[in-house]
Structure formats: structure tokens, C-alpha cells
Design a protein around this motif. Structure first.
Motif, PDB file in Angstrom:
ATOM      1  N   LEU A   1       0.834  -1.204   0.000  1.00  0.00           N
ATOM      2  CA  LEU A   1       0.000   0.000   0.000  1.00  0.00           C
ATOM      3  C   LEU A   1       0.870   1.256   0.000  1.00  0.00           C
ATOM      4  O   LEU A   1       0.558   2.242  -0.672  1.00  0.00           O
ATOM      5  CB  LEU A   1      -0.924   0.006   1.224  1.00  0.00           C
ATOM      6  CG  LEU A   1      -1.959  -1.113   1.276  1.00  0.00           C
ATOM      7  CD1 LEU A   1      -2.765  -1.033   2.561  1.00  0.00           C
ATOM      8  CD2 LEU A   1      -2.893  -1.036   0.075  1.00  0.00           C
ATOM      9  N   ALA A   2       1.964   1.218   0.769  1.00  0.00           N
ATOM     10  CA  ALA A   2       2.845   2.383   0.848  1.00  0.00           C
ATOM     11  C   ALA A   2       3.494   2.647  -0.500  1.00  0.00           C
ATOM     12  O   ALA A   2       3.609   3.801  -0.935  1.00  0.00           O
ATOM     13  CB  ALA A   2       3.918   2.159   1.922  1.00  0.00           C
TER      14      ALA A   2
ATOM     15  N   ALA B   1       1.057   4.290  -2.614  1.00  0.00           N
ATOM     16  CA  ALA B   1       0.743   5.669  -2.224  1.00  0.00           C
ATOM     17  C   ALA B   1       1.869   6.626  -2.601  1.00  0.00           C
ATOM     18  O   ALA B   1       1.622   7.751  -3.032  1.00  0.00           O
ATOM     19  CB  ALA B   1       0.477   5.735  -0.721  1.00  0.00           C
ATOM     20  N   ASN B   2       3.113   6.230  -2.416  1.00  0.00           N
ATOM     21  CA  ASN B   2       4.223   7.156  -2.634  1.00  0.00           C
ATOM     22  C   ASN B   2       5.510   6.358  -2.810  1.00  0.00           C
ATOM     23  O   ASN B   2       6.132   5.928  -1.853  1.00  0.00           O
ATOM     24  CB  ASN B   2       4.347   8.101  -1.427  1.00  0.00           C
ATOM     25  CG  ASN B   2       5.350   9.204  -1.676  1.00  0.00           C
ATOM     26  OD1 ASN B   2       6.354   9.026  -2.379  1.00  0.00           O
ATOM     27  ND2 ASN B   2       5.092  10.358  -1.104  1.00  0.00           N
TER      28      ASN B   2
ATOM     29  N   ALA C   1       8.818   7.848  -1.189  1.00  0.00           N
ATOM     30  CA  ALA C   1       8.860   7.675   0.262  1.00  0.00           C
ATOM     31  C   ALA C   1       9.064   6.202   0.619  1.00  0.00           C
ATOM     32  O   ALA C   1       9.759   5.875   1.586  1.00  0.00           O
ATOM     33  CB  ALA C   1       7.579   8.212   0.895  1.00  0.00           C
ATOM     34  N   ALA C   2       8.461   5.316  -0.181  1.00  0.00           N
ATOM     35  CA  ALA C   2       8.622   3.887   0.091  1.00  0.00           C
ATOM     36  C   ALA C   2      10.099   3.490  -0.017  1.00  0.00           C
ATOM     37  O   ALA C   2      10.620   2.753   0.823  1.00  0.00           O
ATOM     38  CB  ALA C   2       7.782   3.060  -0.886  1.00  0.00           C
TER      39      ALA C   2
END
Lengths: 290, 233
Positions: free
Chosen positions: A168-169, A172-173, A176-177
Motif C-alpha cells: 500500500l505504501a 501511495a508514494n 517515500a517507500a
């Protein structure tokens, strides 16, 4: 009433399969922004693989298990050989790559398997169960039950495990992941592998009802894509609801209007959704803070 | 602890960093200042491994890391709080923090989570809501706290005060000082040069991809050229 129930059962059964295919679309789209039109071919690999392995003398569960593994391998290879080398390409280019992969898989399937329709025996007999004047095949219960189990398993994986949260992370980005130490390549491969497994399981479950052939994947991919679009691309719950909606519309359309236009229903649904709510039922307004 | 030697980096064919060198020693705050577009963020991203380099070396604890993938560098102990509050929007605040510890699932995790909440109590209050519904300042706190969850040896902070109210800027810079006092090593990138140099031990000035000044933070603050060019004094 009996006719209504009958159509409802058949719509739910086929809708559950579309929902599973749509879920495969969603998982890959979320992790990688790729719309994978080879998704339907995983369904074919699951069904055809099981048919041929069972014909070779393996027990049905073992044949199904190996066929699902084969689909997972195909999914991982698709990611490694076709998607990963093209990272950074435009979405349209990536879609074309998956369509090419789909044609390639069908070509290989023609050679490895054959060009005939095949079926599997129903898992637990084929005596219809009477229910409210209509009948339901035991295999339909397998399809719907299997779909529910898969939905719950996927939900628990994404919401309750660190690896699921990492998927999911990454969706989302991605920057950032990478900065928190998630190996994004592994996550993308995982999304392809899990999507392939979901598709192949759907193929195993549905083959006793619908038959299978090397090119059956195209229709599943289009219906699953329609379901994902109706629900709102990228929303797991939307994929499930969209799949069931498309299945029900098809069944009722075939029953009350004409079965000639059965396959057209899904595309009519896409057009309506794109005209009137282009983000799909669950897309909402994508609000992002800046 | 960190040594960057002759580092160059480019976006496509456009060179952004030209043979940049810097060192960060154990336990110090080093401020990297410079105007918008000087290449500060690119330098931090190259150190983290999310931006490819075209030349030069990066040493961490004496070992070369410039060809290591980004996730392995986090494993070594380099964590970054990126510019622009790059939180995982749909995930809850607590999930964001737990993912910060993705490479460090150890017994200290619960304690670091408690420390993060102690440092930014508002995050504890909002721990169950999606990160995208936090205010800008709260997202900034979350990005910093998430980087700390990795228990890094070296913390890279990119523009932690960007767009924040002055009171919040002070709160975040105080938090940075208290981290250093607890032994953490910090490389701080800031456009707000005077605020950054005020808490730093040493400073570097980056200008269009080249290091043009370096020295003790106090002497940079007192340098008349610096005062005119960067500090607006």
C-alpha cells in the motif's frame, strides 16, 4: 420469481469471477500504475493448466496447485522481462506491452496445450441444488465461496501484515517507500505474482462451469477491466462491487433482453461510467493536499 | 561517518551536481544551505540512493555505498525525511511510523514508537487517521518521526521547516538539537540558512551544484559575504 432467482445466481457466480480478475487489475495498477491486459491469461493458465495436468494423471488438487504456481511464474516473468525493463515508459506504452504479452501467452498456450475447448469435472458433484424455485450448481458455491475467501485473505494481507502495508505504501508514494527501505522492485514483483495467483485460482474455480480454451483470457480481461473501471480503477472494494455488478447486468441482460448482447453489456457499462462518473463508483473526488 | 567525494549527478543530460564533496562526523549537525535550485535536495537523494550519480564516491562508516540500492542504505542506518512531506497519504499515522521501521523490526520498535509520540504528541492523538488529513506541519512532523523509526545512525533532513509557521519551525529545530544531544548525526538541508546555521556545528554552502563555502557554523554566520548572499542581513 424463479427466473429472477435463477438469473441472480448465475450473475453472482460469473460476477465473482469478474471481481477476482478486477482485483488482479487493481493490485497491479496500485503498485505500478500498469493496467495489465494479460490479467485474463492468468485465468486461462489456471484452467488449462489444471485440465492438462489432471489429464496427465495428477489428482485435481495437485494439478490445480501446480497450474496456479505456473501462473505465478508467468506473472513474475511478465514483470521481470517485460515491465521492469520498460520502467519509466508512458502508461500507454506499458499497456501495449501487456497486450503484447497477452498475445504471446496465447501463442505459447496454443503450442503447449491445444486449440480445443476443455472442461473440468465439478469439484463436488453436479446435481443442482433447488432453492426458491431456482437451482444452483454446487460449483457456483465453490466459485462464490472461493472468491469470498480470496477477498478476505487479500484484505488481511494488505491491512494486517507489514509486507501488505508496504504494498500500500509503494502504491501511495514510491519515493517515500524507497526512503523507508522498501525494495520497490520486490513489491512490484509480489503484486504481479499475487495477481497471477488470484487470476489462476479464479480460472480453476470457474472452468467446470464455463469451459476454457487458450484464448479465453481476452474476454476475462475485458470484463475484469470493465469491472475495475466501473468500481473505480485502484479501489479493491470498487473492483469487487464492479465485478458483481457487471456479472448481474450480463445475466439479467441475457435473461430479459437477449443473450446475443450478453458480452456487450460490460462495454455499455464502461461507456456509461466514463460518460457520467469517469472516476468510477468508488473513485470519488481524488483530493490531495499539497 | 559520511564522506562524499567529487560527487556528480544529473537529471538526464542536465548536470545538477558538479564534483561536490562534504563530510559529516559522528554526533554533529551539519547544515547544507543554498538558494532554491542549488542542488541540495539532489545531493540528499543521491546519498540515499534514490537519485543516480554520474561520478564520485560516497563512504559511510568507511565503506563505499554509492552503488548500493536505496533500501540497503536504509538498512545500514541512513534514513531521510524527504522534502515536501512525502507521507503515505491513505495510510494511518501509526502505519506510516511502523513502515519507517520497515528495515528494523526489532525489540526496540515499541520504544521508538513511544519516543516518536513523546516528541510529537499531536501524532499520538491522530495516530488512527489517514496521514493525508494531517495539516502541513503535522505531516512534516510525521515525516521526521517516520525517519527516526528506522533508528538511523545518520539522519538526512530535507527542508524540515519549509512552509511552516515560525512557532513550528522553532519546535522542529529544537527537536533536531535534542536528537543531536542524544547522539544522533544529522545532515540538515535548509533554505532558511540563518535558522539552520544557528543550530548547526558546521555548514556547507551549495551554489548551482558546486560547494562554494564551508566552515564552522558560527563563522559562516559571521561572514559578511554569507550575510549578504544567503542570510538576508
Amino acid at each position: 420469481m424463479a427466473e429472477f432467482l435463477q438469473l441472480l445466481f448465475s450473475g453472482l457466480t460469473v460476477g465473482a469471477v469478474y471481481a477476482l480478475v478486477a482485483l488482479g487489475f487493481t493490485l497491479i495498477y496500485n503498485a505500478s500504475d500498469v493496467i495489465n491486459f494479460a490479467q485474463g491469461d492468468f485465468v486461462m493458465i489456471g484452467g488449462m493448466g489444471t485440465v492438462f495436468l489432471a489429464a496427465a494423471g495428477l489428482s485435481l488438487p495437485l494439478a490445480a496447485f501446480i497450474a496456479i504456481l505456473a501462473a505465478v511464474a508467468a506473472g513474475l516473468l511478465l514483470h521481470r522481462l517485460a515491465i521492469e525493463p520498460a520502467r519509466g515508459a508512458s502508461p500507454v506504452a506499458l499497456i501495449m506491452i501487456t497486450i503484447g504479452a497477452s498475445i504471446f501467452i496465447k501463442g505459447v498456450a496454443q503450442i503447449v496445450f491445444d486449440k480445443q475447448f476443455h472442461s473440468l469435472p465439478a469439484f463436488t458433484g453436479s446435481d443442482p441444488i433447488a432453492l426458491g424455485g431456482a437451482t444452483i450448481l454446487p460449483q457456483s458455491l465453490w466459485v462464490v465461496g472461493g472468491a469470498i475467501v480470496l477477498f478476505i485473505a487479500l484484505y488481511l494481507f494488505l491491512e494486517r501484515t507489514l509486507l501488505g502495508k508496504a504494498v500500500l505504501a509503494t502504491a501511495a508514494n514510491r519515493l517515500a517507500a524507497r526512503l523507508v527501505g522498501i525494495n520497490v522492485k520486490v513489491i512490484l514483483a509480489l503484486a504481479f505474482g499475487v495477481s497471477a495467483a488470484i487470476g489462476a485460482i479464479a480460472g480453476v474455480l470457474v472452468t467446470p462451469i464455463t469451459l476454457t480454451r487458450y484464448d479465453i483470457g481476452t474476454l476475462f480481461a475485458l470484463k475484469g477491466f470493465a469491472a475495475a473501471m466501473v468500481g473505480g480503477m485502484g479501489h479493491p472494494l470498487g473492483a469487487v462491487v464492479g465485478g458483481i455488478l457487471i456479472g448481474l447486468m450480463e445475466a439479467f441482460g441475457a435473461g430479459y433482453i437477449s443473450s446475443t448482447y450478453k458480452d456487450g453489456v460490460a462495454f455499455l457499462a464502461i461507456l456509461l461510467v466514463l460518460f457520467f462518473m469517469p472516476r468510477g463508483l468508488f473513485g470519488g473526488g481524488s483530493v490531495e493536499r499539497v | 561517518m559520511l564522506t562524499v567525494e567529487g560527487l556528480s549527478s544529473a537529471y538526464g543530460r542536465i548536470a545538477v551536481l558538479h564534483e561536490v564533496s562534504l563530510t559529516v562526523a559522528q554526533g554533529e549537525i551539519v547544515a547544507l544551505v543554498g538558494s532554491n535550485g542549488a542542488g541540495k535536495t539532489t545531493l540528499l537523494r543521491t546519498i540515499s540512493g534514490v537519485q543516480p550519480l554520474t561520478g564520485g564516491r560516497i563512504l559511510f562508516d568507511g565503506a563505499r555505498i554509492e552503488h548500493m540500492p536505496a533500501h540497503a542504505r536504509v538498512g545500514l542506518g541512513i534514513a531521510q525525511s524527504p522534502e515536501g512531506r512525502q507521507v503515505f497519504g491513505p495510510l494511518s499515522v501509526e502505519d506510516n511510523l511502523r513502515l519507517g521501521a520497515f528495515r528494523r523490526q526489532d525489540a526496540g520498535l515499541a520504544e521508538r514508537l513511544a519516543q516518536a509520540y513523546a516528541m510529537f504528541p499531536i501524532l499520538r492523538e491522530k495516530r488512527a487517521i489517514p496521514a493525508m488529513s494531517l495539516s502541513g506541519g503535522q505531516q512534516q512532523m510525521l515525516a521526521i518521526a517516520r525517519a527516526l523509526m528506522a533508528a538511523p545512525k545518520l539522519l538526512l533532513l530535507d527542508e524540515p521547516s519549509l512552509g511552516l509557521a515560525p512557532l513550528l519551525v522553532d519546535q522542529i529545530l529544537n527537536a533536531v538539537v535534542s536528537l543531536r544531544d542524544r547522539g544522533m548525526t544529522i545532515l540538515l538541508v535548509e533554505q532558511n540558512a540563518s535558522a539552520a546555521l544557528a543550530i548547526a556545528d558546521r555548514g556547507y554552502v551549495l551554489e548551482t551544484g558546486r560547494m562554494v563555502h564551508q566552515g564552522a557554523a558560527q563563522s559562516l554566520l559571521a561572514d559578511p559575504r554569507m550575510r549578504a548572499a544567503y542570510l538576508g542581513l
